[in-house]
Structures are given as C-alpha cells and as structure tokens.
Design a protein around this motif. Sequence first.
Motif, PDB file in Angstrom:
ATOM      1  N   TYR A 132       0.866  -1.178   0.000  1.00  9.95           N
ATOM      2  CA  TYR A 132       0.000   0.000   0.000  1.00  9.95           C
ATOM      3  C   TYR A 132       0.907   1.234   0.000  1.00  9.95           C
ATOM      4  O   TYR A 132       1.698   1.429   0.903  1.00  9.95           O
ATOM      5  CB  TYR A 132      -0.882  -0.029   1.243  1.00  9.95           C
ATOM      6  N   ILE A 133       0.806   2.061  -1.030  1.00  9.52           N
ATOM      7  CA  ILE A 133       1.685   3.219  -1.182  1.00  9.52           C
ATOM      8  C   ILE A 133       0.875   4.509  -1.070  1.00  9.52           C
ATOM      9  O   ILE A 133      -0.130   4.673  -1.767  1.00  9.52           O
ATOM     10  CB  ILE A 133       2.412   3.188  -2.544  1.00  9.52           C
ATOM     11  N   PHE A 179      -1.818   4.224  -3.955  1.00  3.67           N
ATOM     12  CA  PHE A 179      -1.598   3.207  -4.981  1.00  3.67           C
ATOM     13  C   PHE A 179      -1.363   1.850  -4.325  1.00  3.67           C
ATOM     14  O   PHE A 179      -0.951   1.773  -3.164  1.00  3.67           O
ATOM     15  CB  PHE A 179      -0.392   3.570  -5.853  1.00  3.67           C
ATOM     16  N   ILE A 180      -1.626   0.797  -5.096  1.00  6.28           N
ATOM     17  CA  ILE A 180      -1.378  -0.564  -4.635  1.00  6.28           C
ATOM     18  C   ILE A 180      -0.424  -1.240  -5.602  1.00  6.28           C
ATOM     19  O   ILE A 180      -0.632  -1.219  -6.813  1.00  6.28           O
ATOM     20  CB  ILE A 180      -2.681  -1.391  -4.546  1.00  6.28           C
ATOM     21  N   LEU A 181       0.626  -1.835  -5.045  1.00  7.28           N
ATOM     22  CA  LEU A 181       1.518  -2.690  -5.819  1.00  7.28           C
ATOM     23  C   LEU A 181       1.227  -4.130  -5.447  1.00  7.28           C
ATOM     24  O   LEU A 181       1.188  -4.477  -4.259  1.00  7.28           O
ATOM     25  CB  LEU A 181       2.978  -2.363  -5.492  1.00  7.28           C
ATOM     26  N   VAL A 182       1.016  -4.977  -6.446  1.00  6.82           N
ATOM     27  CA  VAL A 182       0.742  -6.394  -6.213  1.00  6.82           C
ATOM     28  C   VAL A 182       1.924  -7.196  -6.739  1.00  6.82           C
ATOM     29  O   VAL A 182       2.262  -7.120  -7.925  1.00  6.82           O
ATOM     30  CB  VAL A 182      -0.555  -6.851  -6.912  1.00  6.82           C
ATOM     31  N   PHE A 183       2.542  -7.968  -5.852  1.00  4.55           N
ATOM     32  CA  PHE A 183       3.691  -8.811  -6.207  1.00  4.55           C
ATOM     33  C   PHE A 183       3.246 -10.268  -6.134  1.00  4.55           C
ATOM     34  O   PHE A 183       2.907 -10.764  -5.051  1.00  4.55           O
ATOM     35  CB  PHE A 183       4.858  -8.580  -5.251  1.00  4.55           C
ATOM     36  N   PHE A 184       3.251 -10.950  -7.255  1.00  2.00           N
ATOM     37  CA  PHE A 184       2.834 -12.349  -7.290  1.00  2.00           C
ATOM     38  C   PHE A 184       4.028 -13.275  -7.097  1.00  2.00           C
ATOM     39  O   PHE A 184       5.072 -13.108  -7.741  1.00  2.00           O
ATOM     40  CB  PHE A 184       2.149 -12.677  -8.616  1.00  2.00           C
ATOM     41  N   GLN A 185       3.851 -14.231  -6.178  1.00  2.00           N
ATOM     42  CA  GLN A 185       4.813 -15.308  -5.958  1.00  2.00           C
ATOM     43  C   GLN A 185       6.233 -14.775  -5.755  1.00  2.00           C
ATOM     44  O   GLN A 185       7.193 -15.265  -6.333  1.00  2.00           O
ATOM     45  CB  GLN A 185       4.765 -16.302  -7.123  1.00  2.00           C
ATOM     46  N   ASP A 240      -3.132  -0.787   4.859  1.00  2.25           N
ATOM     47  CA  ASP A 240      -3.280   0.644   5.120  1.00  2.25           C
ATOM     48  C   ASP A 240      -2.804   0.982   6.529  1.00  2.25           C
ATOM     49  O   ASP A 240      -2.137   2.008   6.754  1.00  2.25           O
ATOM     50  CB  ASP A 240      -4.748   1.033   4.932  1.00  2.25           C
ATOM     51  N   GLN A 241      -3.119   0.131   7.479  1.00  2.00           N
ATOM     52  CA  GLN A 241      -2.681   0.364   8.853  1.00  2.00           C
ATOM     53  C   GLN A 241      -1.158   0.331   8.962  1.00  2.00           C
ATOM     54  O   GLN A 241      -0.552   1.159   9.668  1.00  2.00           O
ATOM     55  CB  GLN A 241      -3.304  -0.684   9.782  1.00  2.00           C
TER      56      GLN A 241
END
Length: 268
Positions: A132-133, A179-185, A240-241
């Motif tokens: 969460y950025i 913004f949200i960064l999603v890192f898979f595996q 977010d927390q």
Amino acid sequence: MNRHASEYYHLQSTDSTPLNGKFLFKTEEEKHNIVSRLKEQKSIKNYCVEQQITPDIRKWVMLSLELINYLDEACILIGVTDITDLKKNEEELYKHASFDMLTGVLNRRSGLELLSQQLSAGSESLEFIICYIDINDLKKTNDLFGHSTGDDLIKTCCDTINQQITNNDVLFRLGGDEFILVFFQKQMKDVQQLVRNIKCGFEEINGSNQKPYSISASYGYYHYKPGTVITLEKILEMADQEMYKEKCDQKKTMINPTPNSDRTVSQI
C-alpha cells in the motif's frame, strides 16, 4: 476474388492464376478448425480475426464463410468486412474503463477486480504480497505550486515505480495519492528490495533538483497465502494500517531527528 478484395489485400489477381487463401488465417490450425466447423454447420457468421495485410499493415476483419458448390466442386465463399476502426474504438473504450487516465496504470476498478479474482480462485489462487503506497505531501505540493504540479508529482512517482518493478508485478491507483503494488509469488525480502529500489529512484530525482517538489511515500504490506480466509477489504485495511504506522514514524523522525540514524523502514 473480386477487384476490391484484391486491392484490400494488396494482391495481384488474375482469372488464370488461383490464389492461396492461407493469408486469411493466422495459422494452419485455425484454417483447419474453420473447415471442420463448416463441414458441420455449413456457414459461419461474424468470425473476427486480426490479419497481417502487408508486412507493415495489420487490420481486423469480420469474415462470413459459407460452404457451397461451385461448378460441381465444394468451395468456401468468404465475405470480408473491415472492422479495424471498430476495434480501435473498442480498445479505446477498454482503456478508458480499465486504466487511470492521469498515470496510465490500472484504475481502482480493474485493480480490485484482479485481487478479487485471486481471492475467489480457490485452489488455483496465487500467493501475493500487496504494498500500500501513499505519496507524501501531495496536498502541500498542490497548495504551493498548483494542481498541475501535483499531477506531475503523481505521474513521476508512477513512472519511477514502473521502472523498478517486473513484468509480473501490478501497479494500480486506488484513488488520489494512494496506490497498490501487487507482487505475485515473490518473497518478502524480494519485495522489500524492490521497494528500496523505488525509494532510491525517488532520492535520485530529489538530488537532481529537476522538480520543484520533493518525492517520498509511505508503505504498508500484507502477505496473502492461498487458503487464508480473509476479505479484500480486510487485506487493504491491514496494509493501510501498516502504511499509516510508517507515515507516523516518518513524522516523528522529522520532528525529533536522531543523529546518524538510518531512515525509517516499514514494519512487516
């Protein structure tokens, strides 16, 4: 092939020289599948395919195919309709529906849909880590330099992030300066290294003095593992927390700086 079709495909057609129709299909397998369908159904309507017209020209066409007898021989009658402009409009509509117009990254709807699909995929879901950025001091930048400069801050942040992440990672705009960064595996240590690279990218821009503002952000993480019973809302809330904890730590560090201390990093 009539004259208009010959011109469309940039072919030289004569009555005495038959043309090989393989250029109508991408592969031999596709052509064989079409023939098999025609043998069963006798006709195929509105078959859309992208064709390489010339080495430099690609177009979308809609084919209508019908199995007929011509001079006592089984033949395929093919009608071709150019739908390239329609496809371009369709792609433009998709872009507006799926991407954030300011930054070019995925928008909130598309990003949340991607995560929801993973949570509902059951045994086929993938392990992922979200970051969460929250961009720091966007309001301050807007107030000092105007909203166009604030927009530039957001775009510069996204450009810098995209330069550091891999093709398997996904960045989307949650809203405003979030913004949200999603890192898979990926393992947490790998994600943390990518985020450190992003921070270094921000610091390089700050050090160059090419922008009137200073770039920084706060980060919070959540590591999802398949089989975990949790809602998407809860995942975002927990990340977010964590982000908010880091933001508070950053503010404390600015108010009460410790000599020779390292910059505060996210607590995971």
